[in-house]
Design an enzyme around this catalytic site. Structure first.
Site, short mmCIF file in Angstrom:
data_model
loop_
_atom_site.label_atom_id
_atom_site.label_comp_id
_atom_site.label_asym_id
_atom_site.label_seq_id
_atom_site.Cartn_x
_atom_site.Cartn_y
_atom_site.Cartn_z
NE ARG A 183 -4.24 -1.55 0.22
CZ ARG A 183 -4.39 -2.67 -0.50
NH1 ARG A 183 -3.46 -3.02 -1.39
NH2 ARG A 183 -5.46 -3.43 -0.37
CG HIS A 225 -3.27 -1.44 -6.78
ND1 HIS A 225 -3.60 -0.75 -5.64
CD2 HIS A 225 -3.32 -2.75 -6.42
CE1 HIS A 225 -3.85 -1.58 -4.65
NE2 HIS A 225 -3.68 -2.82 -5.11
P1 NAP Z 1 -1.11 -11.26 5.57
O1 NAP Z 1 -1.14 -12.72 5.23
O2 NAP Z 1 -2.04 -10.75 6.60
O3 NAP Z 1 0.39 -10.92 5.96
C1 NAP Z 1 0.73 -9.70 6.54
C2 NAP Z 1 2.14 -9.79 7.09
O4 NAP Z 1 2.52 -8.51 7.60
C3 NAP Z 1 2.26 -10.79 8.24
O5 NAP Z 1 3.49 -11.45 8.18
C4 NAP Z 1 2.21 -9.87 9.47
O6 NAP Z 1 2.89 -10.38 10.60
C5 NAP Z 1 2.96 -8.67 8.95
N1 NAP Z 1 2.65 -7.49 9.74
C6 NAP Z 1 1.45 -6.89 9.92
N2 NAP Z 1 1.56 -5.83 10.75
C7 NAP Z 1 2.86 -5.78 11.10
C8 NAP Z 1 3.59 -4.94 11.97
N3 NAP Z 1 3.02 -3.91 12.62
N4 NAP Z 1 4.91 -5.18 12.13
C9 NAP Z 1 5.50 -6.22 11.49
N5 NAP Z 1 4.86 -7.06 10.66
C10 NAP Z 1 3.55 -6.84 10.47
O7 NAP Z 1 -1.38 -10.39 4.25
P2 NAP Z 1 -1.09 -10.78 2.72
O8 NAP Z 1 -2.21 -11.57 2.16
O9 NAP Z 1 0.28 -11.33 2.63
O10 NAP Z 1 -1.17 -9.33 2.04
C11 NAP Z 1 -0.30 -8.31 2.45
C12 NAP Z 1 -0.74 -6.99 1.87
O11 NAP Z 1 -0.47 -6.96 0.47
C13 NAP Z 1 -2.23 -6.69 1.94
O12 NAP Z 1 -2.59 -6.18 3.20
C14 NAP Z 1 -2.41 -5.65 0.85
O13 NAP Z 1 -2.23 -4.37 1.37
C15 NAP Z 1 -1.28 -5.95 -0.13
N6 NAP Z 1 -1.75 -6.45 -1.43
C16 NAP Z 1 -1.43 -5.75 -2.53
C17 NAP Z 1 -1.83 -6.21 -3.76
C18 NAP Z 1 -1.45 -5.47 -5.01
O14 NAP Z 1 -1.94 -5.80 -6.10
N7 NAP Z 1 -0.58 -4.51 -4.95
C19 NAP Z 1 -2.58 -7.39 -3.87
C20 NAP Z 1 -2.90 -8.07 -2.71
C21 NAP Z 1 -2.48 -7.60 -1.47
P3 NAP Z 1 2.40 -11.74 11.32
O15 NAP Z 1 2.80 -12.85 10.35
O16 NAP Z 1 3.16 -11.78 12.56
O17 NAP Z 1 0.92 -11.63 11.48
C1 GLV Z 2 -5.28 -5.62 -3.47
O1 GLV Z 2 -4.58 -4.65 -3.41
C2 GLV Z 2 -5.72 -6.40 -2.36
O2 GLV Z 2 -5.56 -5.96 -1.21
O3 GLV Z 2 -6.25 -7.50 -2.60
#
Ligand code: NAP
Ligand code: GLV
Length: 308
Positions: free
Chosen positions: A223, A271
Site C-alpha cells: 500500500r 496497482h
Molecule cells: P497477511 O497474510 O495478513 O500478511 C501480513 C504480514 O505482515 C504478516 O506477516 C504480518 O505479521 C505482517 N505485519 C502486519 N503488521 C505488522 C507490523 N506492525 N509489524 C510487522 N509485521 C507486520 O497479508 P497478505 O495476504 O500477505 O497481504 C499483504 C498486503 O499486500 C495486503 O494487506 C495488501 O495491502 C497488499 N496487497 C497488494 C496487492 C497489489 O496488487 N498490490 C494485492 C494483494 C495484497 P504476522 O505474520 O506476525 O501476522
Molecule cells: C489488493 O490490493 C488487495 O488488497 O487485494
C-alpha cells in the site's frame, strides 16, 4: 440466505454472475438496497460507510481483496461481526511473478543493458556477488511467504520481518520494531508486503530507508501509505538509493503531476501486481460461507486489535 454485494470496481456483473453460479441458493441484493439490514453476509470492495451502517446482524463481511484498509472504520464495526479478507485466491502466484521480475531485473542489471543497447555498446558487466544481494521482505504472511518461496531457488540471501515470530526454511526472520533497523541494514532490495494499519502507516520514512545500504532498491507492492513519497524521492535524487519499483500509491490513480511518473529511477505500474481474480475469490468465499453455515470455523478473519 441473503447476500449484499457491492464493489467500487467496474466488474460487478462478473462477480454477480459467478456468485449466482456458485451459490444458487442465495438471494443477492446489490447496494444500495432497502434490504441491506436483512443480509446474512456482505461481500464488499471499498464500501461506503453508509453500507456498513445499514447492515443488521450479518454473520460476516467478506472483503474482496487481501488488504482491508479500504473498509472504512474497521474498528467501529460491531465486535461480533467477522471481517474476512481474501487469502491468496490466485494473488500469491501473481505477486511471486511480479516481485521475482523486479528482483532479477535489478540484480542482473537489465536496465543498464537496455541503456548499453541504446548506445550500441557491447560490454559484459562483471557478475555481482549474489551473496551480497540480500533481499528483505517486510511481511511474511500469505504473499510474503509466496514471494520468499519463489525467490529461494535463485539463491539470494533472504530475510523477512513480521509482527510475530515466523519460521521459514532458508529465510532469516526477525520480528517487531526492535529488530527492524537490524533487518534493514544490509538489505540490497527491500520488498514491502505489509498491510496498511495504524502501526505500519508511514513506516518507510527517510530514517528507515536510510538504514538500507548505498545503492539499494525498494519495491512497494502493498500500500502506498506505508511509504513517505518525498523521503523516497530525496534518497533517489541524492544517489542514496538506486531505484524503486512501485505498484501502489497514496492516491490512486497516481495524480498526473506526481514526480514518480517521470523519475528516472522509478518504475511504476497501476496497482496490478496481484489483482483479485473473480472465480478464485468467489470459490473461496462460498466455501467459507458453507463452513459458517455448518458452524465450522474459517481462516482469514481480520484481527480487530491489529487491523489486518
Ligand atoms: P497477511 O497474510 O495478513 O500478511 C501480513 C504480514 O505482515 C504478516 O506477516 C504480518 O505479521 C505482517 N505485519 C502486519 N503488521 C505488522 C507490523 N506492525 N509489524 C510487522 N509485521 C507486520 O497479508 P497478505 O495476504 O500477505 O497481504 C499483504 C498486503 O499486500 C495486503 O494487506 C495488501 O495491502 C497488499 N496487497 C497488494 C496487492 C497489489 O496488487 N498490490 C494485492 C494483494 C495484497 P504476522 O505474520 O506476525 O501476522
Ligand atoms: C489488493 O490490493 C488487495 O488488497 O487485494
Amino acid at each position: 440466505m441473503r447476500l449484499l454485494f457491492y464493489t467500487a470496481g467496474s466488474n460487478a456483473e462478473s462477480w454477480l454472475e459467478a456468485l449466482r453460479r456458485v451459490l444458487p441458493e442465495a438471494h443477492i441484493d446489490g447496494w444500495p438496497s432497502a434490504l441491506a439490514g436483512e443480509a446474512d453476509y456482505a461481500l464488499v470492495w471499498k464500501p461506503p460507510v453508509e453500507l456498513l451502517r445499514a447492515l443488521g446482524q450479518v454473520k460476516a463481511i467478506f472483503n474482496l481483496g487481501a488488504g482491508v484498509d479500504s473498509v472504512p472504520d474497521v474498528f467501529a464495526l460491531p465486535p461480533d461481526v467477522r471481517l474476512v479478507r481474501l487469502e491468496d485466491a490466485g494473488m500469491a502466484e501473481q505477486m511471486a511473478e511480479y516481485v521475482s521480475h523486479a528482483v532479477l531485473r535489478r540484480y542482473r542489471e537489465f536496465d543498464a543493458y537496455a541503456e548499453q543497447q541504446r548506445l550500441s555498446e557491447w560490454r559484459q558487466r562483471p557478475r555481482r556477488p549474489k551473496s551480497e544481494f540480500i533481499v528483505g521482505i517486510l511481511g511474511l504472511g500469505v504473499l510474503g511467504t509466496a514471494v520468499a518461496t519463489a525467490l529461494a531457488p535463485f539463491g539470494f540471501p533472504l530475510r523477512a520481518w513480521s509482527r510475530t515470530h515466523k519460521l521459514l526454511s532458508g529465510v532469516a526472520t526477525s520480528t517487531g520494531m526492535s529488530e527492524l533497523d537490524g533487518f534493514l541494514a544490509g538489505v540490497r532490495l527491500l520488498v514491502c508486503l505489509l498491510p496498511l494499519t495504524s502501526q505500519t502507516q508511514g513506516l518507510l520514512d527517510r530514517a528507515r530507508l536510510s538504514r538500507l545500504p548505498q545503492g539499494a532498491y525498494v519495491v512497494n507492492v502493498s500500500r502506498g501509505g506505508l511509504l513517505i513519497d518525498d523521503d523516497l524521492l530525496v534518497l533517489l535524487d541524492n544517489d542514496r538509493l538506486a531505484g524503486a519499483t512501485l505498484d501502489v500509491f497514496r492516491d490512486e490513480p497516481l495524480p498526473p503531476e506526481h514526480r514518480f511518473w517521470h523519475h528516472p529511477r522509478v518504475t511504476l505500474t497501476p496497482h496490478v501486481s496481484a489483482v483479485t481474480l473473480v472465480e478464485e475469490s468467489v470459490a473461496q468465499i462460498a466455501a467459507k460461507i458453507r463452513c459458517l453455515e455448518a458452524g465450522r470455523p474459517i481462516t482469514g478473519v481480520v484481527g480487530r486489535e491489529y487491523g489486518y
